[in-house]
Design a protein around this motif. Structure first.
Motif, mmCIF file in Angstrom:
data_model
loop_
_atom_site.group_PDB
_atom_site.id
_atom_site.type_symbol
_atom_site.label_atom_id
_atom_site.label_comp_id
_atom_site.label_asym_id
_atom_site.label_seq_id
_atom_site.Cartn_x
_atom_site.Cartn_y
_atom_site.Cartn_z
ATOM 1 N N GLU A 234 0.850 -1.187 0.000
ATOM 2 C CA GLU A 234 0.000 0.000 0.000
ATOM 3 C C GLU A 234 0.892 1.246 0.000
ATOM 4 O O GLU A 234 1.757 1.390 0.860
ATOM 5 C CB GLU A 234 -0.908 -0.002 1.224
ATOM 6 N N LEU B 153 7.177 4.349 -9.504
ATOM 7 C CA LEU B 153 5.819 4.858 -9.605
ATOM 8 C C LEU B 153 5.681 5.912 -10.690
ATOM 9 O O LEU B 153 6.573 6.741 -10.881
ATOM 10 C CB LEU B 153 5.378 5.464 -8.279
ATOM 11 N N ASP C 141 0.759 5.604 -9.082
ATOM 12 C CA ASP C 141 0.285 4.283 -9.499
ATOM 13 C C ASP C 141 1.442 3.538 -10.128
ATOM 14 O O ASP C 141 2.429 4.139 -10.564
ATOM 15 C CB ASP C 141 -0.862 4.419 -10.501
ATOM 16 N N GLN C 142 1.296 2.215 -10.174
ATOM 17 C CA GLN C 142 2.287 1.405 -10.880
ATOM 18 C C GLN C 142 2.067 1.454 -12.392
ATOM 19 O O GLN C 142 2.893 0.937 -13.155
ATOM 20 C CB GLN C 142 2.216 -0.050 -10.406
ATOM 21 N N TYR C 143 0.968 2.042 -12.812
ATOM 22 C CA TYR C 143 0.652 2.165 -14.234
ATOM 23 C C TYR C 143 0.578 3.644 -14.614
ATOM 24 O O TYR C 143 0.323 4.504 -13.773
ATOM 25 C CB TYR C 143 -0.675 1.471 -14.555
ATOM 26 N N TYR D 289 -5.517 7.208 -11.062
ATOM 27 C CA TYR D 289 -4.470 6.783 -10.137
ATOM 28 C C TYR D 289 -5.081 6.066 -8.950
ATOM 29 O O TYR D 289 -6.125 6.468 -8.426
ATOM 30 C CB TYR D 289 -3.660 7.987 -9.682
ATOM 31 N N ARG D 290 -4.385 5.057 -8.455
ATOM 32 C CA ARG D 290 -4.892 4.283 -7.325
ATOM 33 C C ARG D 290 -4.621 4.975 -6.000
ATOM 34 O O ARG D 290 -5.424 4.905 -5.082
ATOM 35 C CB ARG D 290 -4.248 2.900 -7.332
ATOM 36 N N TYR D 291 -3.490 5.655 -5.880
ATOM 37 C CA TYR D 291 -3.075 6.222 -4.594
ATOM 38 C C TYR D 291 -3.119 7.750 -4.644
ATOM 39 O O TYR D 291 -2.620 8.363 -5.602
ATOM 40 C CB TYR D 291 -1.665 5.757 -4.243
ATOM 41 N N TRP D 292 -3.677 8.327 -3.582
ATOM 42 C CA TRP D 292 -3.841 9.776 -3.503
ATOM 43 C C TRP D 292 -3.431 10.279 -2.120
ATOM 44 O O TRP D 292 -3.650 9.596 -1.111
ATOM 45 C CB TRP D 292 -5.296 10.162 -3.744
#
Length: 121
Positions: A1, A32, A98-100, A108-111
């Motif tokens: 995470e 990232l 994100d990893q992408y 984006y997954r993470y903020w």
């Protein structure tokens, strides 16, 4: 995470500068794809600056030439240097990761939690 914590926001007069920081934990920033977004009251969140893992960058037209995105891999920190600030730059600024690669898109997954920037005349 991955966890992201922004800092560096504040109040500044038009024409001034600020540098935002985004400290990452849970993954090395070198792995990232990262970006800065902003959201002003009553407006949609918009992508401001993007940094790919290979060092490539992209900027929204409104900030190109005034803002610079960078990162320090040793500190796992993303930066946004903002120069020649204008009142219309006032917003809550968020970093995302994100990893992408999503460039300036919202997927984006993470903020982070955001840091406020206020520019006055």
């Amino acid at each position: 995470e991955v966890q992201l914590v922004e800092s560096g926001g504040g109040s500044v007069q038009a024409g001034g500068s600020l540098r935002l920081s985004c400290a990452a934990s849970g993954s090395a920033v070198s792995n990232l794809y990262m970006a800065w977004f902003r959201q002003a009251p009553g407006k949609e969140r918009e992508g401001v600056a993007y940094l790919a893992t290979n060092g490539g960058t992209d900027y929204t037209y409104a900030v190109a030439g005034r803002f610079t995105i960078s990162k320090d891999n040793a500190k796992d920190t993303l930066y946004l240097q903002m120069d020649s600030l204008k009142p219309e730059d006032s917003a809550m600024y968020y970093c995302a990761a994100d990893q992408y690669a999503f460039n300036l898109g919202n997927a984006y997954r993470y903020w982070g939690q955001g840091t406020q920037v206020t520019v006055s005349n």
